[in-house]
Every structure is written in structure tokens, then in C-alpha cells.
Scaffold this motif. Structure first.
Motif, PDB file in Angstrom:
ATOM      1  N   ASN A 197      16.248  -4.631   4.426  1.00 37.70           N
ATOM      2  CA  ASN A 197      15.760  -5.099   3.144  1.00 37.70           C
ATOM      3  C   ASN A 197      16.473  -4.232   1.889  1.00 37.70           C
ATOM      4  O   ASN A 197      16.162  -3.088   1.727  1.00 37.70           O
ATOM      5  N   PRO A 198      17.545  -4.670   1.346  1.00 36.99           N
ATOM      6  CA  PRO A 198      18.159  -3.706   0.340  1.00 36.99           C
ATOM      7  C   PRO A 198      17.480  -3.713  -1.056  1.00 36.99           C
ATOM      8  O   PRO A 198      17.889  -2.759  -1.679  1.00 36.99           O
ATOM      9  N   LYS A 199      16.255  -4.591  -1.151  1.00 34.32           N
ATOM     10  CA  LYS A 199      15.389  -4.109  -2.100  1.00 34.32           C
ATOM     11  C   LYS A 199      14.547  -2.942  -2.140  1.00 34.32           C
ATOM     12  O   LYS A 199      14.094  -2.399  -3.260  1.00 34.32           O
ATOM     13  N   MET A 200      14.372  -2.526  -0.684  1.00 38.27           N
ATOM     14  CA  MET A 200      13.466  -1.538  -0.489  1.00 38.27           C
ATOM     15  C   MET A 200      14.311  -0.234  -0.412  1.00 38.27           C
ATOM     16  O   MET A 200      15.440  -0.015  -0.275  1.00 38.27           O
ATOM     17  N   ALA A 201      13.437   0.971  -0.628  1.00 38.04           N
ATOM     18  CA  ALA A 201      13.864   2.407  -0.666  1.00 38.04           C
ATOM     19  C   ALA A 201      14.458   2.460   0.697  1.00 38.04           C
ATOM     20  O   ALA A 201      14.021   2.197   1.719  1.00 38.04           O
ATOM     21  N   GLY A 202      15.715   3.278   0.582  1.00 39.31           N
ATOM     22  CA  GLY A 202      16.401   3.210   1.952  1.00 39.31           C
ATOM     23  C   GLY A 202      16.989   2.132   2.848  1.00 39.31           C
ATOM     24  O   GLY A 202      17.314   2.009   3.728  1.00 39.31           O
ATOM     25  N   GLY A 203      16.611   0.837   2.186  1.00 41.58           N
ATOM     26  CA  GLY A 203      17.220  -0.392   2.566  1.00 41.58           C
ATOM     27  C   GLY A 203      16.278  -0.791   3.797  1.00 41.58           C
ATOM     28  O   GLY A 203      17.086  -1.818   4.625  1.00 41.58           O
ATOM     29  N   LYS A 204      15.418  -0.497   3.681  1.00 44.88           N
ATOM     30  CA  LYS A 204      14.621  -0.944   5.050  1.00 44.88           C
ATOM     31  C   LYS A 204      13.079  -1.190   4.578  1.00 44.88           C
ATOM     32  O   LYS A 204      12.511  -0.381   3.777  1.00 44.88           O
ATOM     33  N   GLY A 205      12.445  -2.359   5.153  1.00 48.26           N
ATOM     34  CA  GLY A 205      11.170  -2.774   4.529  1.00 48.26           C
ATOM     35  C   GLY A 205      10.335  -2.459   5.957  1.00 48.26           C
ATOM     36  O   GLY A 205      10.444  -2.955   6.947  1.00 48.26           O
ATOM     37  N   ILE A 206       9.515  -1.634   5.749  1.00 46.28           N
ATOM     38  CA  ILE A 206       8.661  -1.069   6.652  1.00 46.28           C
ATOM     39  C   ILE A 206       7.085  -1.166   6.575  1.00 46.28           C
ATOM     40  O   ILE A 206       6.657  -1.058   5.712  1.00 46.28           O
ATOM     41  N   ARG A 207       6.489  -1.826   7.782  1.00 43.15           N
ATOM     42  CA  ARG A 207       5.050  -2.203   7.389  1.00 43.15           C
ATOM     43  C   ARG A 207       4.341  -1.973   8.876  1.00 43.15           C
ATOM     44  O   ARG A 207       4.997  -1.908   9.781  1.00 43.15           O
ATOM     45  N   VAL A 208       3.181  -1.504   8.387  1.00 43.14           N
ATOM     46  CA  VAL A 208       1.984  -0.910   9.747  1.00 43.14           C
ATOM     47  C   VAL A 208       0.987  -1.710   9.461  1.00 43.14           C
ATOM     48  O   VAL A 208       0.348  -1.798   8.385  1.00 43.14           O
ATOM     49  N   THR A 209       0.468  -2.284  10.675  1.00 44.95           N
ATOM     50  CA  THR A 209      -0.972  -2.948  10.532  1.00 44.95           C
ATOM     51  C   THR A 209      -1.815  -2.332  11.528  1.00 44.95           C
ATOM     52  O   THR A 209      -1.402  -1.978  12.674  1.00 44.95           O
ATOM     53  N   LYS A 210      -3.084  -2.657  11.474  1.00 46.29           N
ATOM     54  CA  LYS A 210      -4.080  -2.419  12.353  1.00 46.29           C
ATOM     55  C   LYS A 210      -4.868  -3.549  12.935  1.00 46.29           C
ATOM     56  O   LYS A 210      -5.177  -4.394  12.189  1.00 46.29           O
ATOM     57  N   PRO A 211      -5.019  -3.682  14.280  1.00 43.69           N
ATOM     58  CA  PRO A 211      -5.683  -4.629  14.682  1.00 43.69           C
ATOM     59  C   PRO A 211      -7.101  -5.070  14.205  1.00 43.69           C
ATOM     60  O   PRO A 211      -7.631  -6.278  14.154  1.00 43.69           O
ATOM     61  N   ASN A 212      -7.789  -3.762  13.990  1.00 46.66           N
ATOM     62  CA  ASN A 212      -9.358  -4.048  13.356  1.00 46.66           C
ATOM     63  C   ASN A 212      -9.090  -4.424  11.677  1.00 46.66           C
ATOM     64  O   ASN A 212     -10.382  -4.772  11.296  1.00 46.66           O
ATOM     65  N   PRO A 240      -6.870  -7.062  10.106  1.00 42.20           N
ATOM     66  CA  PRO A 240      -5.861  -8.013  10.260  1.00 42.20           C
ATOM     67  C   PRO A 240      -5.284  -8.246   8.889  1.00 42.20           C
ATOM     68  O   PRO A 240      -4.114  -8.743   8.878  1.00 42.20           O
ATOM     69  N   ASN A 241      -6.244  -8.233   7.725  1.00 41.05           N
ATOM     70  CA  ASN A 241      -5.810  -8.534   6.451  1.00 41.05           C
ATOM     71  C   ASN A 241      -5.042  -7.257   5.586  1.00 41.05           C
ATOM     72  O   ASN A 241      -4.803  -7.462   4.578  1.00 41.05           O
ATOM     73  N   VAL A 242      -5.140  -6.353   6.107  1.00 41.59           N
ATOM     74  CA  VAL A 242      -4.497  -5.018   5.506  1.00 41.59           C
ATOM     75  C   VAL A 242      -2.891  -4.702   6.139  1.00 41.59           C
ATOM     76  O   VAL A 242      -2.699  -4.673   7.374  1.00 41.59           O
ATOM     77  N   VAL A 243      -2.067  -4.210   5.093  1.00 35.31           N
ATOM     78  CA  VAL A 243      -0.840  -4.116   5.446  1.00 35.31           C
ATOM     79  C   VAL A 243      -0.351  -2.842   4.836  1.00 35.31           C
ATOM     80  O   VAL A 243      -0.594  -2.832   3.458  1.00 35.31           O
ATOM     81  N   TYR A 244       0.341  -1.930   5.477  1.00 31.08           N
ATOM     82  CA  TYR A 244       0.665  -0.749   4.962  1.00 31.08           C
ATOM     83  C   TYR A 244       2.118  -0.524   4.696  1.00 31.08           C
ATOM     84  O   TYR A 244       2.934  -0.887   5.625  1.00 31.08           O
ATOM     85  N   ARG A 245       2.581  -0.502   3.578  1.00 32.21           N
ATOM     86  CA  ARG A 245       4.175  -0.389   3.568  1.00 32.21           C
ATOM     87  C   ARG A 245       4.713   0.847   3.173  1.00 32.21           C
ATOM     88  O   ARG A 245       4.124   1.635   2.371  1.00 32.21           O
ATOM     89  N   LEU A 246       5.559   1.344   4.120  1.00 33.98           N
ATOM     90  CA  LEU A 246       6.044   2.877   4.020  1.00 33.98           C
ATOM     91  C   LEU A 246       7.424   2.656   3.306  1.00 33.98           C
ATOM     92  O   LEU A 246       8.146   1.721   3.218  1.00 33.98           O
ATOM     93  N   PHE A 247       7.841   3.817   2.656  1.00 29.71           N
ATOM     94  CA  PHE A 247       9.154   3.759   2.021  1.00 29.71           C
ATOM     95  C   PHE A 247      10.213   4.848   2.316  1.00 29.71           C
ATOM     96  O   PHE A 247       9.457   6.226   2.397  1.00 29.71           O
ATOM     97  N   LEU A 248      11.112   4.754   2.910  1.00 31.66           N
ATOM     98  CA  LEU A 248      12.081   5.654   3.417  1.00 31.66           C
ATOM     99  C   LEU A 248      12.348   6.679   2.160  1.00 31.66           C
ATOM    100  O   LEU A 248      12.540   6.425   1.155  1.00 31.66           O
ATOM    101  N   GLY A 249      11.963   8.315   2.359  1.00 32.24           N
ATOM    102  CA  GLY A 249      12.387   8.909   1.567  1.00 32.24           C
ATOM    103  C   GLY A 249      11.427   9.315   0.450  1.00 32.24           C
ATOM    104  O   GLY A 249      11.617  10.063  -0.663  1.00 32.24           O
ATOM    105  N   ARG A 250      10.212   8.607   0.379  1.00 32.07           N
ATOM    106  CA  ARG A 250       9.290   8.501  -0.682  1.00 32.07           C
ATOM    107  C   ARG A 250       7.885   8.974  -0.059  1.00 32.07           C
ATOM    108  O   ARG A 250       7.508   8.414   1.072  1.00 32.07           O
ATOM    109  N   LEU A 263      -2.033  -2.902   1.214  1.00 30.42           N
ATOM    110  CA  LEU A 263      -1.950  -4.172   0.717  1.00 30.42           C
ATOM    111  C   LEU A 263      -3.317  -4.889   1.249  1.00 30.42           C
ATOM    112  O   LEU A 263      -3.532  -4.964   2.553  1.00 30.42           O
ATOM    113  N   GLU A 264      -4.072  -5.470   0.420  1.00 29.95           N
ATOM    114  CA  GLU A 264      -5.008  -6.101   1.016  1.00 29.95           C
ATOM    115  C   GLU A 264      -5.543  -7.216   0.262  1.00 29.95           C
ATOM    116  O   GLU A 264      -5.998  -7.140  -0.997  1.00 29.95           O
TER     117      GLU A 264
END
Length: 295
Positions: free
Chosen positions: A213-228, A230-240, A246-247
Motif C-alpha cells: 500500500n504506497p499510501k501507508m508508512a513503509g509502503g505496507k498496509g499492516i493489520r492485526v485482528t483478534k478472534p474474540n 471481530p469488529n476491532v482492527v489494529y493497524r501497524l505502521f512501519l518505522g512508527r 479501529l472499532e
């Protein structure tokens, strides 16, 4: 153009001091300038800082006290090793705040240098550790020292109330004989345990997405989710050292003590944060493996 530049400067300052408030030294206020830590003291405080962040509070207290007893309250400021590898000799002295800010505004590096600098000093680390342990007597002792250094009561109150990166430790942990090793490779840098994000998520039962994702830091869109959750998303940013939670269409920014970075196609992240998301109550490195306590 001037308005945008001023807005950019404001964002840099907010991120810089916000990160300091969460993990290193209290922000704002009129306080005494601390002597610059020498190399040995800096190394001791780096290790103490990592121990605190990763929930090893007694270890952090021991290390911070060693520095305090030898040199008093000295300020350590340093770049993580991944920053040193990328920046090399072009990096300004981390103690020269204006040079660091100038390099950030000038866009000299592919990441905001102000957010890369880590800093701490013994009394603040000790106050944070005793706060995490709910040791009122210990906290009061080091809060008094912070007042002697000129920190205001509001800053000291935040020192006690701010959440701790690894949270509070359970009063009773399962015996280590029942802890299990994870089939997960890792590396240790700046005394932090780092793991490959995609592999770690599979082992820990977390969802993970790493997409170009060229719009994101480091050119990567990174997301982590937890099974418990499901409506929450964590976005990580390279070098930040930031995470966006997000919920339900709403976002909240959280601070990460060690910024994710990519090297040879692998995204490395601090294990302490993933362990917390996976609900792991305790963990340690033993015999070349990461052992975790039963949930």
C-alpha cells in the motif's frame, strides 16, 4: 503553504512528546536538565527500559537502581538498532533535539526521526515500575525525587495513572514447569524480543494481513485482528511506534514501545504487544525459546 507547514510541525511535536509521555520521561513543565548519560549508563537504562516495557518490573528496578547509585539521574537517549542500520553516520546526536527535529522536518530519512529516539532516566523508570507493581511506598519515594527535579504534580500523577505497556502482572502465576515453548523464531535487539509478524500471528491465533500500500508508512498496509474481537482492527505502521485501533468506524491511536520494521521481506514486531493481544499472562525466553504461561 505556511499553514500546512505549521500544522505539520505541530503534529511532529505532539507525536514526539506523546511518545515520551507514554514510555520514557514525563512531558512538559519546567524541570532541571539532566546530565547526559555515558555509554555504560545508557546501556543500563536501555536494558531497564526494555525490561519495564516487557513486564519484567523487578528486573527493571534492579537495573535502574544500579545506574542511579553510580551516576544519579542521568538522561539516556538512543536510536534503536534498526534505525542505526538505516541511518548510519547521517544520524544526528540523539541528545541534540533541534538537530533531530530539523532532520525530521527536512525529510532526510524515510521515517520521522523524532519518533525514533528513545529516552529515559532512572527516577522516572523506577516510579513507573513501582506504579505497575502497585507498590505505593516505592512510587512515593521516586515521585518525591521527580518533584526535586522540578516536575509538576500533574506530570507525576500521569506517571502513576498512565497504562503500562505489558499491563499488571497476575498476583499468582502457574508454575513454570507447565509453561510451553512456542514454535517461533525470534531475535533480540535493544533487549527487546522481536518476532516475525505473520509467523507469530499464526502461532498465537491472531489474524494478520500485510499488503502493499504506497499510501501507508513503509509502503505496507499492516493489520492485526483478534478472534474474540471481530469488529476491532489494529493497524501497524512501519518505522512508527504507533498503533491505530479501529472499532465501529472510530479510531484511537496507541503508542508502541518498539516500532515495527521490515528487513529482507520480514516484518519484525515486539513480542510483548502480540502476547498482550493474545491474552498471554506471562512469558520468558529460556533455552533459546519463548515460553508462555497457560491462559
Amino acid at each position: 503553504m505556511v499553514g500546512l507547514r505549521q500544522k505539520g510541525l505541530a503534529v511532529v511535536f505532539i507525536l514526539w512528546f506523546g511518545s515520551a509521555m507514554a514510555f520514557s520521561s514525563p512531558p512538559g513543565g519546567r524541570h532541571l536538565s539532566l546530565p547526559k548519560a555515558n555509554r555504560e549508563a545508557t546501556e543500563g537504562l536501555k536494558e531497564a527500559y526494555a525490561a519495564y516495557v516487557q513486564g519484567q518490573y523487578q528486573r527493571a528496578i534492579h537495573l535502574a537502581l544500579e545506574v542511579y547509585e553510580r551516576w544519579g539521574d542521568v538522561e539516556a537517549r538512543w536510536y534503536p538498532k534498526w534505525v542505526l542500520r538505516l541511518g548510519g553516520k547521517e544520524l544526528p546526536d540523539p541528545h541534540d533535539r533541534w538537530a533531530v527535529l530539523g532532520a525530521t522536518i527536512g525529510g532526510k530519512f524515510p521515517f520521522p526521526l523524532t519518533m525514533a529516539v528513545k529516552s529515559t532516566f532512572p527516577s522516572y523508570l523506577l516510579a513507573r515500575c513501582y506504579a505497575a507493581l502497585k507498590d505505593t511506598k516505592g512510587f512515593v519515594q521516586w515521585a518525591k525525587r521527580l518533584r526535586e527535579l522540578g516536575y509538576e504534580q500533574d506530570d507525576i500523577t500521569r506517571t502513576y495513572l498512565l497504562p503500562h505497556p505489558s499491563g499488571e502482572k497476575p498476583s499468582v502465576m502457574p508454575p513454570k514447569e507447565v509453561w510451553r515453548p512456542l514454535p517461533l523464531k525470534f531475535r533480540e535487539e535493544d533487549y527487546f524480543i522481536l518476532v516475525p509478524l505473520d509467523e507469530a500471528c499464526k502461532v498465537l491465533g491472531l489474524g494478520c494481513s500485510i499488503q502493499p500500500n504506497p499510501k501507508m508508512a513503509g509502503g505496507k498496509g499492516i493489520r492485526v485482528t483478534k478472534p474474540n474481537e471481530p469488529n476491532v482492527v489494529y493497524r501497524l505502521f512501519l518505522g512508527r511506534p504507533l498503533i491505530e485501533r479501529l472499532e465501529g468506524g472510530k479510531g484511537r491511536t496507541e503508542t508502541l514501545a518498539y516500532a515495527p520494521y521490515e528487513e529482507n521481506g520480514v516484518v519484525w514486531v515486539p513480542f510483548y504487544w502480540l502476547a498482550k493481544q493474545a491474552g498471554i499472562r506471562g512469558w520468558e525466553v529460556r533455552n533459546g525459546k519463548i515460553y508462555v504461561a497457560p491462559k
